[in-house]
Design a protein around this motif. Structure first.
Motif, PDB file in Angstrom:
ATOM      1  N   VAL A   1       1.213  -1.176   0.056  1.00  0.00           N
ATOM      2  CA  VAL A   1       0.081   0.120   0.667  1.00  0.00           C
ATOM      3  C   VAL A   1       0.860   1.621  -0.081  1.00  0.00           C
ATOM      4  O   VAL A   1       1.765   1.181   1.472  1.00  0.00           O
ATOM      5  CB  VAL A   1      -0.725  -0.176   1.319  1.00  0.00           C
ATOM      6  N   THR A   2       0.088   1.890  -0.871  1.00  0.00           N
ATOM      7  CA  THR A   2       1.559   3.164  -0.970  1.00  0.00           C
ATOM      8  C   THR A   2       0.501   4.160  -0.773  1.00  0.00           C
ATOM      9  O   THR A   2      -0.305   4.351  -1.280  1.00  0.00           O
ATOM     10  CB  THR A   2       1.896   3.457  -2.814  1.00  0.00           C
ATOM     11  N   ASN A   3       0.963   5.679   0.256  1.00  0.00           N
ATOM     12  CA  ASN A   3       0.592   6.902  -0.108  1.00  0.00           C
ATOM     13  C   ASN A   3       0.952   8.206   0.615  1.00  0.00           C
ATOM     14  O   ASN A   3       2.207   8.232   0.976  1.00  0.00           O
ATOM     15  CB  ASN A   3       0.027   6.520   1.908  1.00  0.00           C
ATOM     16  N   TYR A   4       0.542   8.454   0.189  1.00  0.00           N
ATOM     17  CA  TYR A   4       1.025  10.413  -0.021  1.00  0.00           C
ATOM     18  C   TYR A   4       0.076  11.450  -0.174  1.00  0.00           C
ATOM     19  O   TYR A   4      -1.184  11.194  -0.454  1.00  0.00           O
ATOM     20  CB  TYR A   4       2.394  10.278  -0.993  1.00  0.00           C
ATOM     21  N   LEU A   5      -0.039  12.367   0.725  1.00  0.00           N
ATOM     22  CA  LEU A   5      -0.158  13.953   0.994  1.00  0.00           C
ATOM     23  C   LEU A   5      -0.897  13.916  -0.763  1.00  0.00           C
ATOM     24  O   LEU A   5       0.378  15.046  -1.459  1.00  0.00           O
ATOM     25  CB  LEU A   5       0.628  14.353   1.997  1.00  0.00           C
ATOM     26  N   GLY A   6      -1.686  14.028  -1.097  1.00  0.00           N
ATOM     27  CA  GLY A   6      -2.379  14.977  -2.036  1.00  0.00           C
ATOM     28  C   GLY A   6      -2.482  13.649  -3.137  1.00  0.00           C
ATOM     29  O   GLY A   6      -3.022  13.899  -4.857  1.00  0.00           O
ATOM     30  N   TYR A   7      -2.814  12.433  -2.989  1.00  0.00           N
ATOM     31  CA  TYR A   7      -2.306  11.652  -4.182  1.00  0.00           C
ATOM     32  C   TYR A   7      -3.865  10.159  -3.856  1.00  0.00           C
ATOM     33  O   TYR A   7      -3.841   9.790  -2.423  1.00  0.00           O
ATOM     34  CB  TYR A   7      -1.188  10.166  -4.188  1.00  0.00           C
ATOM     35  N   GLU A   8      -3.766   9.593  -4.223  1.00  0.00           N
ATOM     36  CA  GLU A   8      -4.965   8.828  -3.968  1.00  0.00           C
ATOM     37  C   GLU A   8      -4.078   7.465  -3.653  1.00  0.00           C
ATOM     38  O   GLU A   8      -3.432   6.682  -4.151  1.00  0.00           O
ATOM     39  CB  GLU A   8      -5.564   8.123  -5.184  1.00  0.00           C
ATOM     40  N   LYS A   9      -4.185   6.816  -2.760  1.00  0.00           N
ATOM     41  CA  LYS A   9      -3.901   5.237  -1.534  1.00  0.00           C
ATOM     42  C   LYS A   9      -4.156   3.955  -3.335  1.00  0.00           C
ATOM     43  O   LYS A   9      -5.266   4.293  -3.693  1.00  0.00           O
ATOM     44  CB  LYS A   9      -4.130   4.869  -0.722  1.00  0.00           C
ATOM     45  N   LYS A  10      -2.944   3.896  -3.390  1.00  0.00           N
ATOM     46  CA  LYS A  10      -2.792   2.604  -4.109  1.00  0.00           C
ATOM     47  C   LYS A  10      -2.568   1.186  -3.257  1.00  0.00           C
ATOM     48  O   LYS A  10      -1.693   1.274  -2.906  1.00  0.00           O
ATOM     49  CB  LYS A  10      -1.792   3.221  -4.990  1.00  0.00           C
ATOM     50  N   THR A  11      -3.282   0.339  -3.918  1.00  0.00           N
ATOM     51  CA  THR A  11      -2.390  -1.017  -3.249  1.00  0.00           C
ATOM     52  C   THR A  11      -2.488  -1.861  -3.956  1.00  0.00           C
ATOM     53  O   THR A  11      -3.100  -2.164  -5.127  1.00  0.00           O
ATOM     54  CB  THR A  11      -3.685  -1.922  -2.011  1.00  0.00           C
TER      55      THR A  11
END
Length: 132
Positions: free
Chosen positions: A87-97
């Protein structure tokens, strides 16, 4: 003489322990590596300092995590054999799994290549700033 025999026994035990460690070979006991590069989907620029977490696929238990470099690269190390989701997470971007990442043996490197993230598309309501 007793001290010499005791010293000899200690040295033999230590040599045996070192042999066991050496027999594990490179990569054994260390787990696998999962690597990739985070990029923005629209402009294909690297996404720096994003959170990357690896969870067990079965029960979502956190296994390990890291932060992408200033060039968007990331590497998760010492990953045990098993099935995972990243799971990737970054402010301003959609979370991607990314589901179903399978580590079948230790010592391997799994290359995910370029992992793209989309910017969030949320419209904000009107904001009024009042001065006092």
């Amino acid at each position: 003489m007793k001290n010499f025999i005791l010293l000899l026994i200690v040295l033999l035990i230590n040599a045996n322990i070192l042999n066991v460690i050496a027999d594990q070979g490179p990569g054994n006991g260390e787990g696998a590596k999962i690597k990739g590069i985070l990029i923005e989907e629209k402009d294909t620029i690297p996404i720096e300092f994003a959170n990357i977490a690896l969870y067990k696929q079965s029960d979502s238990t956190l296994v390990t995590w890291t932060v992408s470099s200033d060039k968007g690269a990331f590497e998760l190390t010492k990953v045990p054999v098993g099935n995972y989701k990243l799971v990737t997470n970054y402010l301003g971007y959609e979370k991607k799994t990314i589901n179903n990442i399978t580590v079948s043996k230790v010592g391997v490197t799994i290359e995910l290549g370029k992992v793209t993230l989309q910017q969030m598309k949320k419209e904000m309501k009107e904001v009024t700033v009042l001065g006092v």
